[in-house]
Enzyme design. Structure first.
Site, PDB file in Angstrom:
ATOM      1  N   PHE A  44      -6.947  -3.608  -3.908  1.00  0.00           N
ATOM      2  CA  PHE A  44      -8.115  -2.733  -3.999  1.00  0.00           C
ATOM      3  C   PHE A  44      -7.757  -1.308  -3.593  1.00  0.00           C
ATOM      4  O   PHE A  44      -8.412  -0.349  -4.014  1.00  0.00           O
ATOM      5  CB  PHE A  44      -9.263  -3.279  -3.134  1.00  0.00           C
ATOM      6  CG  PHE A  44      -9.174  -2.974  -1.666  1.00  0.00           C
ATOM      7  CD1 PHE A  44      -9.702  -1.797  -1.141  1.00  0.00           C
ATOM      8  CD2 PHE A  44      -8.570  -3.865  -0.788  1.00  0.00           C
ATOM      9  CE1 PHE A  44      -9.629  -1.521   0.214  1.00  0.00           C
ATOM     10  CE2 PHE A  44      -8.494  -3.597   0.565  1.00  0.00           C
ATOM     11  CZ  PHE A  44      -9.023  -2.411   1.072  1.00  0.00           C
ATOM     12  N   LYS A  45      -6.699  -1.144  -2.826  1.00  0.00           N
ATOM     13  CA  LYS A  45      -6.305   0.172  -2.337  1.00  0.00           C
ATOM     14  C   LYS A  45      -5.799   1.079  -3.453  1.00  0.00           C
ATOM     15  O   LYS A  45      -5.747   2.302  -3.291  1.00  0.00           O
ATOM     16  CB  LYS A  45      -5.255   0.015  -1.239  1.00  0.00           C
ATOM     17  CG  LYS A  45      -5.850  -0.703  -0.032  1.00  0.00           C
ATOM     18  CD  LYS A  45      -4.813  -1.236   0.920  1.00  0.00           C
ATOM     19  CE  LYS A  45      -5.500  -2.047   2.021  1.00  0.00           C
ATOM     20  NZ  LYS A  45      -4.566  -2.628   2.976  1.00  0.00           N
TER      21      LYS A  45
END
Length: 286
Positions: A44-45
């Site tokens: 998700f980063k």
């Protein structure tokens, strides 16, 4: 940075995502899954990191300045940072990871790159040892200023701000008051959701999900936050909890929010800066 430049960098940042809308909502029975893994490193980063990488590039070209970015990682943050920053001019990225305590896939994602501005450093110890080294360097003002030091862990507000966006996206797709269950290691992801709620997004509840390394539940029982070793060994994120010094920092800015599973109402974790002694405060949430 003008609006046209922002649009250009946004489009450039997400051109290598496998989903046209960057994120995707899928069905799982009566639940909805917000898929945040369509970026180049499956984390998700990537959503924030790819955009931040281009923001750095734009700023450094304009300022004619070179910086050194330090990152502590247990696997996915380092990979996402390297992919976003590799080959960019006027910056170096140094990634500290715990030796032999990340998965083979995570190690390969960080070490296959040949760009001259990428440096991987294996540290004997765990993630918190890596994080402590980075924080010590930030706290040494003479050193950090001398090398023009910057960071892209979730202490970087730009990352949190970028992550707020997909909470709004999910709400507008659903058009109703919703709950979020967030797999959580250092509270960076759920903190973005909490800020979205604070600025008006009608989120009903957050459920902070962890695994058997549940030190925050231990904290609820004895009201202290000491050094804990992993109860089980894991080679995956974001369900990794040891000491969570990053979670400590988030909590200091009122972050560590979770929904109680024991019927005693919502709790907020609070701490004094840089201390491993915690108090539990009962607060009325939005």
């Amino acid at each position: 940075m003008g609006s046209e430049m922002c649009i250009r960098d946004r489009s450039k940042s997400y051109s290598n995502f496998r989903c046209e809308d960057v994120v995707k909502i899928s069905d799982l029975g009566k639940f909805k899954i917000l898929e945040l893994f369509h970026g180049p490193t499956l984390a998700f980063k990537d959503i924030a990191m790819q955009l931040i990488g281009n923001f750095y590039q734009y700023h450094l070209e304009s300022a004619e300045k070179k910086i050194n970015i330090l990152v502590a990682t247990s696997g996915d943050t380092g990979a996402a940072a390297i992919d976003a920053l590799k080959g960019k001019s006027n910056l170096n990225v140094f990634v500290l990871h715990p030796h032999n305590k990340i998965s083979p896939v995570q190690r390969r994602l960080m070490t296959i790159h040949e760009e001259r501005n990428v440096f991987n450093i294996a540290i004997e110890g765990n993630f918190d040892d890596c994080q402590n080294l980075v924080k010590a360097m930030f706290n040494d003002q003479n050193f950090s200023n001398k090398i023009n030091m910057s960071g892209v862990n979730s202490i970087n507000w730009a990352r949190i701000i970028c992550q707020i966006v997909y909470y709004f996206y999910a709400y507008f797709q659903m058009s109703s008051k919703i709950n979020f269950s967030v797999p959580t290691g250092n509270f960076g992801d759920v903190y973005a959701g909490y800020l979205a709620k604070k600025i008006g997004l009608p989120i009903n509840k957050f459920v902070v999900a962890t695994n058997q390394n549940d030190i925050y539940l231990d904290l609820e029982d004895d009201h202290s936050f000491a050094s804990f070793e992993n109860k089980i060994s894991l080679f995956s994120k974001p369900l990794r909890l040891v000491i969570n010094t990053s979670g400590l920092l988030h909590s200091n800015h009122f972050v560590a929010l979770y929904s109680s599973t024991r019927g005693r109402g919502d709790r907020v974790l609070y701490s004094n800066r840089y201390k491993f002694r915690w108090e539990l405060l009962l607060l009325k949430l939005l």
